[in-house]
Design a protein around this motif. Sequence first.
Motif, short mmCIF file in Angstrom:
data_model
loop_
_atom_site.label_atom_id
_atom_site.label_comp_id
_atom_site.label_asym_id
_atom_site.label_seq_id
_atom_site.Cartn_x
_atom_site.Cartn_y
_atom_site.Cartn_z
N GLY A 393 0.78 -1.22 0.00
CA GLY A 393 0.00 0.00 0.00
C GLY A 393 0.81 1.28 0.00
O GLY A 393 0.26 2.37 0.19
N GLY A 394 2.12 1.17 -0.20
CA GLY A 394 2.95 2.37 -0.18
C GLY A 394 4.11 2.26 -1.13
O GLY A 394 4.27 1.28 -1.87
N LYS A 395 4.97 3.28 -1.13
CA LYS A 395 6.13 3.28 -1.98
C LYS A 395 7.17 2.29 -1.45
O LYS A 395 7.30 2.11 -0.23
CB LYS A 395 6.73 4.67 -2.05
CG LYS A 395 5.85 5.68 -2.77
CD LYS A 395 6.56 7.02 -2.88
CE LYS A 395 5.70 8.04 -3.64
NZ LYS A 395 6.38 9.35 -3.75
N PRO A 396 7.93 1.65 -2.34
CA PRO A 396 8.94 0.69 -1.88
C PRO A 396 10.04 1.39 -1.08
O PRO A 396 10.34 2.56 -1.29
CB PRO A 396 9.48 0.09 -3.17
CG PRO A 396 9.17 1.10 -4.23
CD PRO A 396 7.90 1.76 -3.81
N GLU A 397 10.62 0.61 -0.17
CA GLU A 397 11.71 1.12 0.67
C GLU A 397 13.04 0.70 0.04
O GLU A 397 13.20 -0.45 -0.37
CB GLU A 397 11.58 0.55 2.08
CG GLU A 397 12.70 0.96 3.01
CD GLU A 397 12.59 0.27 4.36
OE1 GLU A 397 13.56 0.36 5.14
OE2 GLU A 397 11.55 -0.37 4.63
N TYR A 398 13.99 1.63 -0.02
CA TYR A 398 15.30 1.35 -0.59
C TYR A 398 16.35 1.30 0.52
O TYR A 398 16.42 2.21 1.34
CB TYR A 398 15.68 2.41 -1.63
CG TYR A 398 14.84 2.36 -2.88
CD1 TYR A 398 15.15 1.49 -3.92
CD2 TYR A 398 13.71 3.17 -3.02
CE1 TYR A 398 14.38 1.44 -5.07
CE2 TYR A 398 12.92 3.13 -4.16
CZ TYR A 398 13.27 2.26 -5.19
OH TYR A 398 12.49 2.20 -6.32
N ILE A 399 17.11 0.21 0.52
CA ILE A 399 18.18 0.04 1.50
C ILE A 399 19.50 0.00 0.74
O ILE A 399 19.71 -0.89 -0.08
CB ILE A 399 17.99 -1.27 2.30
CG1 ILE A 399 16.62 -1.28 2.99
CG2 ILE A 399 19.11 -1.45 3.31
CD1 ILE A 399 16.26 -2.61 3.61
N PRO A 400 20.39 0.96 0.99
CA PRO A 400 21.66 0.98 0.24
C PRO A 400 22.44 -0.32 0.41
O PRO A 400 22.51 -0.87 1.50
CB PRO A 400 22.41 2.16 0.87
CG PRO A 400 21.36 3.01 1.50
CD PRO A 400 20.29 2.07 1.95
N LEU A 401 22.98 -0.82 -0.70
CA LEU A 401 23.79 -2.04 -0.66
C LEU A 401 25.21 -1.66 -0.23
O LEU A 401 25.91 -0.97 -0.96
CB LEU A 401 23.80 -2.73 -2.02
CG LEU A 401 24.26 -4.20 -2.05
CD1 LEU A 401 23.83 -4.86 -3.34
CD2 LEU A 401 25.76 -4.34 -1.89
N LYS A 402 25.59 -2.10 0.94
CA LYS A 402 26.91 -1.76 1.47
C LYS A 402 27.85 -2.96 1.49
O LYS A 402 29.06 -2.80 1.50
CB LYS A 402 26.76 -1.20 2.89
CG LYS A 402 25.94 0.08 2.96
CD LYS A 402 25.78 0.55 4.40
CE LYS A 402 24.95 1.83 4.48
NZ LYS A 402 24.74 2.26 5.89
N GLY A 403 27.28 -4.18 1.54
CA GLY A 403 28.12 -5.37 1.61
C GLY A 403 28.39 -5.82 3.03
O GLY A 403 29.42 -6.44 3.30
N ASP A 404 27.47 -5.52 3.94
CA ASP A 404 27.59 -5.94 5.34
C ASP A 404 26.95 -7.32 5.48
O ASP A 404 25.73 -7.46 5.44
CB ASP A 404 26.89 -4.92 6.24
CG ASP A 404 27.13 -5.20 7.72
OD1 ASP A 404 26.85 -6.32 8.17
OD2 ASP A 404 27.62 -4.29 8.43
N ILE A 405 27.79 -8.35 5.65
CA ILE A 405 27.29 -9.74 5.73
C ILE A 405 27.64 -10.31 7.10
O ILE A 405 28.79 -10.22 7.55
CB ILE A 405 27.89 -10.60 4.61
CG1 ILE A 405 27.43 -10.05 3.25
CG2 ILE A 405 27.49 -12.06 4.76
CD1 ILE A 405 27.98 -10.79 2.05
#
Length: 644
Positions: A393-405
Amino acid sequence: MPKKVNDYGGDLIKTKRGAKNPMVTLKRLLKYTFSNYKVATVFVIIGVIISASASAIGSALLAPIIAMLTPDESTGQIMATMSDIVPYIVAIGCVYLLGAACSFMYNRIMMYIAQGTLKKLRDEMFYKMHKLPLQYFDTHTHGDLMSMYTNDVDTMRQMLSQTIPQLVSSVVTIIALLVLMIYYSFTLTIVMLIMLAIMILCIKSIGTKSAKNFLVQQQALGALNGYVEEMTEGQKVIKVFCHEQKAREQFKIVNDKLNETGSRANAYAFVMGPITNNLGYIQYIMVALVGLALVLSGNQVGLLSAYGTFSGTGLTIGVCAGILVSFLGYSRSFNMPIQQVSQQFNAIVMALAGAERVFEMTDTQPEDEGGDITLTKGEMAEGVWAWKKPVPGGKPEYIPLKGDIRFYDVVFGYTPEKVILKHISLYAKPGQKIAFVGATGAGKTTITNLINRFYDIQSGKITYDGIDIKDIKKSDLRRSLGIVLQDTHLFTGTVMDNIRYGRLDATDEECIKAAKLANADSFITHLPEGYQTMIKGDGANLSQGQRQLLAIARAMVSECPVLILDEATSSIDTRTEKLIEQGMDKLMEGRTVFVIAHRLSTVRNSQAIMVLDHGEIIERGNHEQLIAQKGKYYQLYTGAFELE
């Protein structure tokens, strides 16, 4: 890694006998075949009916001709003239000509249907193969999989193009002839059906025994292909270790197994034809003797009562002779389709065995794609990789790809009863170079397999930028990872094509730049056609080190935020390794890198080094810290140094 099935040795192939449910497999195969060819199927059915009916009608037209050519009982002369007989001969010729034309038509159409079906089936198999989990390929030999595409599919070709039309034609022929025989003589029909029942019982008894062995034969054939494929790939090793004699002995075991199962399966199938033929001769003789006995005893009414009742024709000697001859022809014609079916029996059971193996593959549960979080580039900001998380029901959330595994208390085993990794916890911060060292079998490669989700963990949790990797779509997860595997594989194509495999939209300039970073440009330019040199046979015309350099260039061109290097420099000399490291240092800037290496010199500059032993992390820290601890890493490093 889990052990593959179909070991080559003493007891060779542990296979199941017979198809699980032949009728279900047949029904599914027929539905699969004709569902896409409805109009063509209608023409095939019409052609089969006309062709089969033509044979019965042609035989029926012989009866009046024989009756007309029989001398009159009172005068002893033939009363018919040529003008009386010619129309029947012309009619017979037209009927058989129509039957031949229809036979030609439906056989051509069936060939078109069969080839189209097999193409669709191979397409579906190949499409499904790329959706299967890696575990499927770990538990099936490559030769066995190839056998499904070739031998198993080819058995269905013969059945679809030849056997099924023959079966339908035989059924129509049997029904048409049975109606005519009942019409002419109910008594002789009963005699013939009794013999037919005996024939069917024999076919069923022999066929059941034959069918039980055909699936085993197909599995043994797959095992043979697997062994040959394995020996072909390992020819250098075989010759180096003078293993030719042992390889021949093992091949003999595999080949003997195929010979044994094939002989057992075909022994029953091949005797079926002669048995049904001889039973058909016995049936013919019995019908002839009973018919002759009834005629000689003057019981023409008992012989031909139905004909007399329905036709109103007087039962003269000529009529009786004509109909008896026609009936004997029907008897032979009636046996012929049954014999043809019995001769096709081995093709039927082989096709069903092959179809079952193919359907088992296509029915295998595909790899779960995981969650609904996807990877994007440029949507959050230009040139920036990010995870796209849908919000209802809303806009997608963007999570920056940092490479934290990060690994949290991860437990994993390729089989539930044998645990490989025991309560592994670790983290890799963005831009860090993490190295795994330890003895062979300690679990180093397994950790990288879990990051890719080639396998799923039994317990614990793995996160990527704070997201559980189970919530990330697998294809997008793997798209964020550049990998150089320990086993280098090159595809048929040019050198440029193989480098571009890492990113299909990469330009030639980008591919050349990646090759230069990997220090592969120098040897590539010395190839006969440079970057356009064709590679075949998994790079047989290149050295192992050159193949590995191309694999590194392929990973470099992918521009993935995370790199996994599994023994990436194991086949490269020390000098070249130093040059590659300089290029890789530039490549690894801002990227998280996992390195697996037995050469400890390649991991010295890692921010964190994990020492694994029997699936557990026993030491962790940077090079200086681990040396100071004087533990397992210290022993490995000083031992390697002393050897150097």
